[in-house]
Design an enzyme around this catalytic site. Structure first.
Site, PDB file in Angstrom:
ATOM      1  N   GLY A   1      41.050 -29.617  24.560  1.00 17.71           N
ATOM      2  CA  GLY A   1      40.482 -28.563  23.717  1.00 17.71           C
ATOM      3  C   GLY A   1      38.969 -28.552  23.734  1.00 17.71           C
TER       4      GLY A   1
ATOM      5  N   ALA B   1      41.936 -31.246  16.506  1.00 17.17           N
ATOM      6  CA  ALA B   1      43.091 -30.765  15.733  1.00 17.17           C
ATOM      7  C   ALA B   1      42.792 -29.348  15.281  1.00 17.17           C
ATOM      8  CB  ALA B   1      43.346 -31.660  14.523  1.00 17.17           C
ATOM      9  N   ASP B   2      43.851 -28.625  14.990  1.00 21.94           N
ATOM     10  CA  ASP B   2      43.677 -27.255  14.486  1.00 21.94           C
ATOM     11  C   ASP B   2      43.516 -27.242  12.967  1.00 21.94           C
ATOM     12  OD1 ASP B   2      44.043 -26.110  17.069  1.00 21.94           O
ATOM     13  OD2 ASP B   2      46.164 -26.575  16.869  1.00 21.94           O
TER      14      ASP B   2
ATOM     15  N   LYS C   1      48.468 -29.568  15.440  1.00 13.44           N
ATOM     16  CA  LYS C   1      47.815 -29.536  16.740  1.00 13.44           C
ATOM     17  C   LYS C   1      48.624 -28.640  17.680  1.00 13.44           C
ATOM     18  CE  LYS C   1      46.410 -33.246  18.674  1.00 13.44           C
ATOM     19  NZ  LYS C   1      45.314 -32.406  19.190  1.00 13.44           N
ATOM     20  N   GLY C   2      48.005 -28.328  18.805  1.00 13.84           N
ATOM     21  CA  GLY C   2      48.760 -27.581  19.813  1.00 13.84           C
ATOM     22  C   GLY C   2      48.305 -26.164  20.028  1.00 13.84           C
ATOM     23  N   GLY C   3      47.148 -25.798  19.415  1.00 14.70           N
ATOM     24  CA  GLY C   3      46.610 -24.459  19.670  1.00 14.70           C
ATOM     25  C   GLY C   3      46.460 -24.210  21.166  1.00 14.70           C
ATOM     26  N   GLY C   4      46.158 -25.269  21.894  1.00 18.58           N
ATOM     27  CA  GLY C   4      46.003 -25.152  23.352  1.00 18.58           C
ATOM     28  C   GLY C   4      47.288 -25.469  24.105  1.00 18.58           C
TER      29      GLY C   4
ATOM     30  N   GLU D   1      49.907 -34.720  23.915  1.00 22.85           N
ATOM     31  CA  GLU D   1      48.937 -35.303  22.977  1.00 22.85           C
ATOM     32  C   GLU D   1      49.618 -36.268  22.016  1.00 22.85           C
ATOM     33  OE1 GLU D   1      45.668 -31.666  22.775  1.00 22.85           O
ATOM     34  OE2 GLU D   1      47.316 -31.684  21.343  1.00 22.85           O
TER      35      GLU D   1
ATOM     36  N   LYS E   1      38.172 -27.167   9.993  1.00 25.41           N
ATOM     37  CA  LYS E   1      39.559 -27.588  10.274  1.00 25.41           C
ATOM     38  C   LYS E   1      40.182 -28.295   9.058  1.00 25.41           C
ATOM     39  CE  LYS E   1      39.351 -26.351  14.672  1.00 25.41           C
ATOM     40  NZ  LYS E   1      39.540 -27.240  15.774  1.00 25.41           N
TER      41      LYS E   1
END
Ligand code: A5P
Length: 220
Positions: A35, A88-89, A99-102, A108, A126
């Site tokens: 990210g 982190a998002d 997490k995991g926007g990307g 991860e 965030k």
């Protein structure tokens, strides 16, 4: 661009990333997240010219890390990392993360779980009073429609598959009880990974606040 509080999220991400880079020691095996925040970490780590080995959570991170002169090794053959550093998002007051926007959340999480120390680096925007949807998912393509029926509110992402062949999606249902939801995802056949990371996995959160960095430990 500054956020509503007049803070510059990019500057805050950079400060948190620089702080994290300073925690890495010679000889460590280090997990690298994915990210825009990790993109600030990689040159900072490269500049330190340490003798370290890195494991990357995405092809993008792998090539950026190599471009900064970092040694990246395959995760196969490594059973433990000294430290993993990732963005982190969202971070809630109990230390739960989304997490995991990307779309890299499955890898991860595996990397974070293998690390003695999981260090999260975020800008202040965030930090949220409570988690809000969506929660990123990675699903098996096999039987996909049946999984979507089991998890109403799940929307497929218009995105390529993950490097492991998983279908990326986002769960837009209620996130009020992350522990329960996490258990539900874990018990749903066909869910390869989800973006809820529990506080027990997190050792340190470095938050950029304006021009300073605040270090928080889970349970904050
Ligand atoms: C990647 O899939 C994500 O888990 C990122 O770590 C997260 O989305 C944070 O991204 P940024 O650092 O770009 O805000």
């Amino acid at each position: 661009m500054d956020d509503d509080d007049g803070h510059d999220p990019d500057q805050e991400k950079r400060s948190a990333a620089l702080h994290a880079a300073a925690l890495v020691e010679d000889g460590m095996v280090v997990g690298l997240g994915t990210g825009s925040t990790v993109a600030y970490l990689l040159p900072a780590l490269g500049r330190r010219q340490l003798n370290i080995s890195c494991v990357a959570t995405s092809p993008a991170t792998e090539s950026l890390a190599r471009a900064e002169g970092l040694r990246v090794d395959p995760f196969e053959g490594i059973d433990r990392l000294h430290m993993a550093i990732d963005g982190a998002d969202q971070v809630d007051p109990n230390g739960w993360l989304i997490k995991g926007g990307g779309g890299a959340h499955t890898r991860e999480k595996i990397v974070a779980a293998a690390a003695d120390q999981f260090v999260v680096i975020v800008s202040s925007n965030k930090m949220v009073p409570r988690l809000r949807p969506p929660v990123p998912l990675e699903l098996m393509a096999f039987g996909l429609d049946s999984v979507l029926r089991t998890l109403p509110g799940t929307v497929l992402r218009q995105a390529p598959r993950s490097p492991d062949g998983g279908v990326l999606a986002d769960y837009h249902g209620d996130v009020d009880d992350p522990e329960r939801l996490s258990a539900r995802f874990g018990a749903t056949a066909g869910v390869v990974g989800h973006g809820l990371f529990p506080p027990t996995m997190v050792n340190l959160v470095l938050v950029g606040w304006g021009d300073r960095v605040e270090a928080r430990q889970p349970g904050f």
